[in-house]
Write a protein that holds these residues in place. Structure first.
Motif, PDB file in Angstrom:
ATOM      1  N   LEU A   1       0.877  -1.176   0.000  1.00 57.54           N
ATOM      2  CA  LEU A   1       0.000   0.000   0.000  1.00 57.54           C
ATOM      3  C   LEU A   1       0.910   1.221   0.000  1.00 57.54           C
ATOM      4  N   VAL A   2       0.958   1.954  -1.094  1.00 58.48           N
ATOM      5  CA  VAL A   2       1.957   3.008  -1.239  1.00 58.48           C
ATOM      6  C   VAL A   2       1.409   4.368  -0.829  1.00 58.48           C
ATOM      7  N   CYS A   3       2.292   5.169  -0.226  1.00 58.81           N
ATOM      8  CA  CYS A   3       1.978   6.537   0.199  1.00 58.81           C
ATOM      9  C   CYS A   3       3.176   7.407  -0.142  1.00 58.81           C
ATOM     10  N   SER A   4       2.940   8.683  -0.406  1.00 62.12           N
ATOM     11  CA  SER A   4       4.069   9.595  -0.588  1.00 62.12           C
ATOM     12  C   SER A   4       4.590  10.018   0.776  1.00 62.12           C
ATOM     13  N   GLY A   5       5.786  10.596   0.790  1.00 60.03           N
ATOM     14  CA  GLY A   5       6.365  11.039   2.063  1.00 60.03           C
ATOM     15  C   GLY A   5       6.566   9.872   3.000  1.00 60.03           C
ATOM     16  N   ASP A   6       6.136  10.030   4.253  1.00 59.27           N
ATOM     17  CA  ASP A   6       6.190   8.960   5.240  1.00 59.27           C
ATOM     18  C   ASP A   6       4.770   8.474   5.502  1.00 59.27           C
ATOM     19  N   ALA A   7       4.565   7.164   5.410  1.00 57.78           N
ATOM     20  CA  ALA A   7       3.225   6.587   5.508  1.00 57.78           C
ATOM     21  C   ALA A   7       2.587   6.790   6.869  1.00 57.78           C
ATOM     22  N   GLY A   8       3.395   7.102   7.887  1.00 59.80           N
ATOM     23  CA  GLY A   8       2.871   7.297   9.228  1.00 59.80           C
ATOM     24  C   GLY A   8       2.572   8.739   9.564  1.00 59.80           C
ATOM     25  N   ILE A   9       2.743   9.648   8.598  1.00 54.26           N
ATOM     26  CA  ILE A   9       2.496  11.071   8.825  1.00 54.26           C
ATOM     27  C   ILE A   9       1.427  11.538   7.844  1.00 54.26           C
ATOM     28  N   TYR A  10       0.200  11.734   8.341  1.00 53.65           N
ATOM     29  CA  TYR A  10      -0.935  12.159   7.523  1.00 53.65           C
ATOM     30  C   TYR A  10      -1.175  11.221   6.334  1.00 53.65           C
ATOM     31  N   ALA A  11      -0.848   9.955   6.473  1.00 52.57           N
ATOM     32  CA  ALA A  11      -1.002   9.038   5.347  1.00 52.57           C
ATOM     33  C   ALA A  11      -1.792   7.804   5.773  1.00 52.57           C
TER      34      ALA A  11
END
Length: 248
Positions: free
Chosen positions: A76-86
């Motif tokens: 499951l991909v997220c930009s930036g860091d997945a644990g910050i607003y993701a």
């Protein structure tokens, strides 16, 4: 297995090796369409790709969880860091609500967050304590956001503002700047970084009193200095305090 993969700010060179390994080992990749486009084609080849548009967070995370529960290796991909607003938090919430935490292996691959990428381009604005606040009131009441901005500004934190402005949300950034201005001089340095490490990257250093909200959009991070932050050349510097203790 469900692996939430942080892609970093956008440039492939800033993606963690562990993120690349997770993508290589996945047989399904799920994410927001714009973030899927940040993944090089060789890492998607031969994999099932599930992409959704804006505000499709619940739909795509649910798809990722269901695929993982069926025995697939899912990234499951997220930009930036997945644990910050993701999506790391939503993924855990859905696993928890469905009673799958014990049966679906779960892992988060950290990444370079947007404020890290912005700070690097600005020099050293986050060298001392800082606070991050999202101005999006889609999931958080605006009254709560205002209280957090007020508290962080009064405590003299450097402030990183995420999701500062969109086509529909035009009043939040001016209001946030107004709140900060109660506690900071108008000459306080402010860094405005759009599309860090992506095509169209733009970096501006200005002053609190001179910030133009029209120059800000959803792909921008705004970094507001504290009372000690200063401009040095084209950069922002928030001293850690070495100059008070050492000669150099």
């Amino acid at each position: 297995m469900l692996v939430v993969v942080s892609l970093g700010p956008g440039d492939e060179s800033l993606m963690a090796p562990a993120a690349r390994q997770a993508l290589e080992g996945a047989d399904a990749v799920v994410g927001y369409r714009g973030y899927i486009e940040l993944v090089s084609g060789d890492l998607l080849e031969g994999k099932e790709v599930v992409a959704t548009g804006m505000r499709g967070e619940v739909e795509r995370v649910t798809s990722a969880v269901e695929l993982a529960a069926s025995g697939r290796n899912v990234a499951l991909v997220c930009s930036g860091d997945a644990g910050i607003y993701a999506m790391a938090g939503l993924a855990l919430e859905i696993l928890e609500s469905r009673g799958l935490l014990a049966s679906v292996p779960f892992r988060v691959i950290p990444g370079i967050a947007a404020f890290n990428a912005a700070a690097a381009l600005l020099g050293a604005p986050l060298m001392h304590d800082f606070a991050s606040v999202s101005l999006s009131d889609l999931l958080t009441p605006w009254e709560a956001i205002e209280r957090r901005i007020e508290a962080a500004a009064s405590a003299d934190f450097v402030l990183a503002l995420y999701n500062p402005r969109s086509r529909k949300r035009r009043e939040q950034l001016p209001r946030a700047l107004e709140i900060v201005a109660r506690h900071r001089l108008g000459s306080t340095p402010v860094g405005i970084v759009s599309r860090a490490a992506r095509p169209g990257e733009k970096v501006t250093v200005t002053e609190l009193a001179a910030v133009d909200p029209e120059a800000v959009d959803m792909q921008t991070v705004v970094l507001i200095g504290n009372s000690a932050t200063r401009r040095t050349g084209e950069y922002m510097l928030t001293p850690r305090g070495y100059h008070d203790k050492y000669e150099y």
